[in-house]
Design a protein around this motif. Structure first.
Motif, mmCIF file in Angstrom:
data_model
loop_
_atom_site.group_PDB
_atom_site.id
_atom_site.type_symbol
_atom_site.label_atom_id
_atom_site.label_comp_id
_atom_site.label_asym_id
_atom_site.label_seq_id
_atom_site.Cartn_x
_atom_site.Cartn_y
_atom_site.Cartn_z
ATOM 1 N N ALA A 161 0.809 -1.320 0.073
ATOM 2 C CA ALA A 161 0.088 0.071 -0.103
ATOM 3 C C ALA A 161 0.760 1.120 0.022
ATOM 4 O O ALA A 161 0.471 2.300 -0.403
ATOM 5 C CB ALA A 161 -0.971 -0.084 1.184
ATOM 6 N N ASP A 162 1.962 1.050 0.384
ATOM 7 C CA ASP A 162 2.838 2.475 0.450
ATOM 8 C C ASP A 162 3.024 3.056 -0.898
ATOM 9 O O ASP A 162 3.638 4.125 -1.221
ATOM 10 C CB ASP A 162 4.241 2.114 1.117
ATOM 11 N N GLN A 163 2.821 2.139 -2.003
ATOM 12 C CA GLN A 163 3.140 2.479 -3.498
ATOM 13 C C GLN A 163 1.640 3.162 -4.076
ATOM 14 O O GLN A 163 1.599 3.454 -5.417
ATOM 15 C CB GLN A 163 3.473 1.352 -4.166
ATOM 16 N N LEU B 283 -5.808 2.267 0.061
ATOM 17 C CA LEU B 283 -5.830 1.179 1.119
ATOM 18 C C LEU B 283 -7.257 1.186 1.869
ATOM 19 O O LEU B 283 -7.690 0.107 2.142
ATOM 20 C CB LEU B 283 -4.712 1.738 1.994
ATOM 21 N N ARG B 284 -7.826 2.399 2.099
ATOM 22 C CA ARG B 284 -9.137 2.330 2.704
ATOM 23 C C ARG B 284 -10.197 1.532 1.702
ATOM 24 O O ARG B 284 -10.991 0.995 2.111
ATOM 25 C CB ARG B 284 -9.652 3.879 2.876
ATOM 26 N N ALA B 285 -9.843 1.920 0.624
ATOM 27 C CA ALA B 285 -11.128 1.034 -0.542
ATOM 28 C C ALA B 285 -10.750 -0.576 -0.251
ATOM 29 O O ALA B 285 -11.608 -1.241 -0.317
ATOM 30 C CB ALA B 285 -10.850 1.580 -1.740
ATOM 31 N N THR B 286 -9.486 -1.046 -0.374
ATOM 32 C CA THR B 286 -8.997 -2.245 -0.066
ATOM 33 C C THR B 286 -9.587 -2.934 1.229
ATOM 34 O O THR B 286 -10.416 -3.876 1.186
ATOM 35 C CB THR B 286 -7.708 -2.580 -0.276
ATOM 36 N N LEU B 287 -9.668 -2.068 2.330
ATOM 37 C CA LEU B 287 -10.209 -2.629 3.426
ATOM 38 C C LEU B 287 -11.662 -2.530 3.332
ATOM 39 O O LEU B 287 -12.185 -3.722 3.936
ATOM 40 C CB LEU B 287 -9.519 -1.674 4.647
ATOM 41 N N ARG C 209 -13.576 -3.100 1.008
ATOM 42 C CA ARG C 209 -14.114 -3.993 -0.174
ATOM 43 C C ARG C 209 -13.709 -5.366 0.777
ATOM 44 O O ARG C 209 -14.580 -6.323 0.359
ATOM 45 C CB ARG C 209 -13.252 -4.025 -1.575
ATOM 46 N N THR C 210 -12.666 -5.595 1.117
ATOM 47 C CA THR C 210 -12.461 -6.879 1.906
ATOM 48 C C THR C 210 -13.316 -7.160 2.957
ATOM 49 O O THR C 210 -13.953 -8.170 3.131
ATOM 50 C CB THR C 210 -11.113 -6.794 2.549
ATOM 51 N N ARG C 211 -13.906 -6.155 3.872
ATOM 52 C CA ARG C 211 -14.735 -6.262 4.753
ATOM 53 C C ARG C 211 -16.236 -6.706 4.114
ATOM 54 O O ARG C 211 -17.032 -7.668 4.562
ATOM 55 C CB ARG C 211 -15.093 -5.002 5.510
ATOM 56 N N GLU C 212 -16.697 -6.213 3.173
ATOM 57 C CA GLU C 212 -17.892 -6.449 2.395
ATOM 58 C C GLU C 212 -17.741 -7.836 1.861
ATOM 59 O O GLU C 212 -18.861 -8.620 2.033
ATOM 60 C CB GLU C 212 -18.068 -5.469 1.187
ATOM 61 N N GLN C 213 -16.717 -8.264 1.314
ATOM 62 C CA GLN C 213 -16.615 -9.540 0.721
ATOM 63 C C GLN C 213 -16.628 -10.659 1.866
ATOM 64 O O GLN C 213 -17.399 -11.586 1.848
ATOM 65 C CB GLN C 213 -15.210 -9.729 0.072
ATOM 66 N N ALA C 214 -15.872 -10.195 3.138
ATOM 67 C CA ALA C 214 -16.050 -11.234 4.035
ATOM 68 C C ALA C 214 -17.433 -11.301 4.831
ATOM 69 O O ALA C 214 -17.719 -12.611 5.009
ATOM 70 C CB ALA C 214 -15.095 -10.741 5.347
ATOM 71 N N LEU C 215 -18.292 -10.193 4.912
ATOM 72 C CA LEU C 215 -19.604 -10.226 5.342
ATOM 73 C C LEU C 215 -20.541 -11.102 4.137
ATOM 74 O O LEU C 215 -21.409 -11.832 4.895
ATOM 75 C CB LEU C 215 -19.993 -8.930 5.315
ATOM 76 N N ALA C 216 -20.346 -11.046 3.205
ATOM 77 C CA ALA C 216 -20.968 -11.671 2.012
ATOM 78 C C ALA C 216 -20.662 -13.331 2.390
ATOM 79 O O ALA C 216 -21.629 -14.182 2.347
ATOM 80 C CB ALA C 216 -20.696 -11.401 0.720
ATOM 81 N N GLN C 217 -19.602 -13.715 2.517
ATOM 82 C CA GLN C 217 -19.128 -14.911 2.641
ATOM 83 C C GLN C 217 -19.496 -15.405 3.957
ATOM 84 O O GLN C 217 -19.897 -16.767 4.120
ATOM 85 C CB GLN C 217 -17.588 -15.325 2.497
#
Length: 213
Positions: A108-110, A116-120, A122-130
């Motif tokens: 993320a430093d690149q 980075l916030r968007a990745t977190l 989206r990851t949360r949304e995916q985990a909630l769905a799964q």
């Protein structure tokens, strides 16, 4: 030929066939019911693997007809059951993790803080769905017994793990987002947020055996 090393996917297919004969299409349906999250490569090369299992004498095939359409049905053989039982008695390999979101966190430093916030998020949304998917599996198995009622005690073990796995990811994203709140970017916190970084690493250090902590 049956002494050739078989992949985990091969044993998984044997396990699915152990209680029920299936067509290749029906096997694909079963592999998609929560198995893909445990073993992402489960459906890869399915037809070639079925042919190999047949060549090795671990499964037998027969033709069934619906009208003019024919389909191949696969059934486990005694040799297949023996191979599966032998594999289950061997030491298990360590668990692995394939997690693109975490790779993006590491790099993320690149990119930008918004990335980075968007990745977190989206990851949360995916985990909630799964997590919901496996919660629905639990409800289905509880009320109907599922496709393999004789294995529902084993599915209960696995399902509880998977729900907990996705709950952990949800909790981790929320924890990470809270720590990002004071970051001005994805680069400078390495030097400007030393106390926070040490606090975040404390949980990892606490997991060491007492003599190494």
């Amino acid at each position: 030929m049956a002494d050739r090393e078989l992949s985990t996917t091969g044993y998984l297919i044997l396990g699915l066939l152990a209680d029920h004969d299936w067509s290749a299409y029906q096997l694909a349906e079963q592999l998609g019911r929560g198995v893909a999250e445990l073993w992402p490569s489960a459906d890869r090369g399915r037809y070639a693997l079925l042919n190999r299992l047949s060549d090795d004498g671990l499964v037998a095939t027969r033709q069934e007809h619906t009208g003019k359409r024919a389909r191949t049905i696969y059934a486990i053989t005694p040799a297949g059951r023996a191979a599966l039982a032998t594999w289950l008695s061997t030491p298990v390999r360590p668990p692995t993790l394939e997690f693109e979101g975490m790779v993006r966190v590491l790099l993320a430093d690149q990119g930008s803080l918004d990335d980075l916030r968007a990745t977190l998020a989206r990851t949360r949304e995916q985990a909630l769905a799964q997590r919901e998917v496996f919660a629905r599996y639990a409800a289905y198995i509880s009320t109907t017994g599922g496709t393999f009622p004789e294995r529902r005690h084993l599915f209960a073990l696995a399902n509880t793990f998977m729900v907990g796995h996705y709950e952990h990811i949800v909790a981790w994203t929320e924890w990470a987002e809270a720590h990002l709140a004071s970051w001005p970017d994805t680069v400078s916190p390495a030097t400007t947020h030393g106390d926070q970084v040490r606090e975040m690493l404390a949980a990892g250090r606490d997991a060491l055996p007492p003599e190494e902590a």
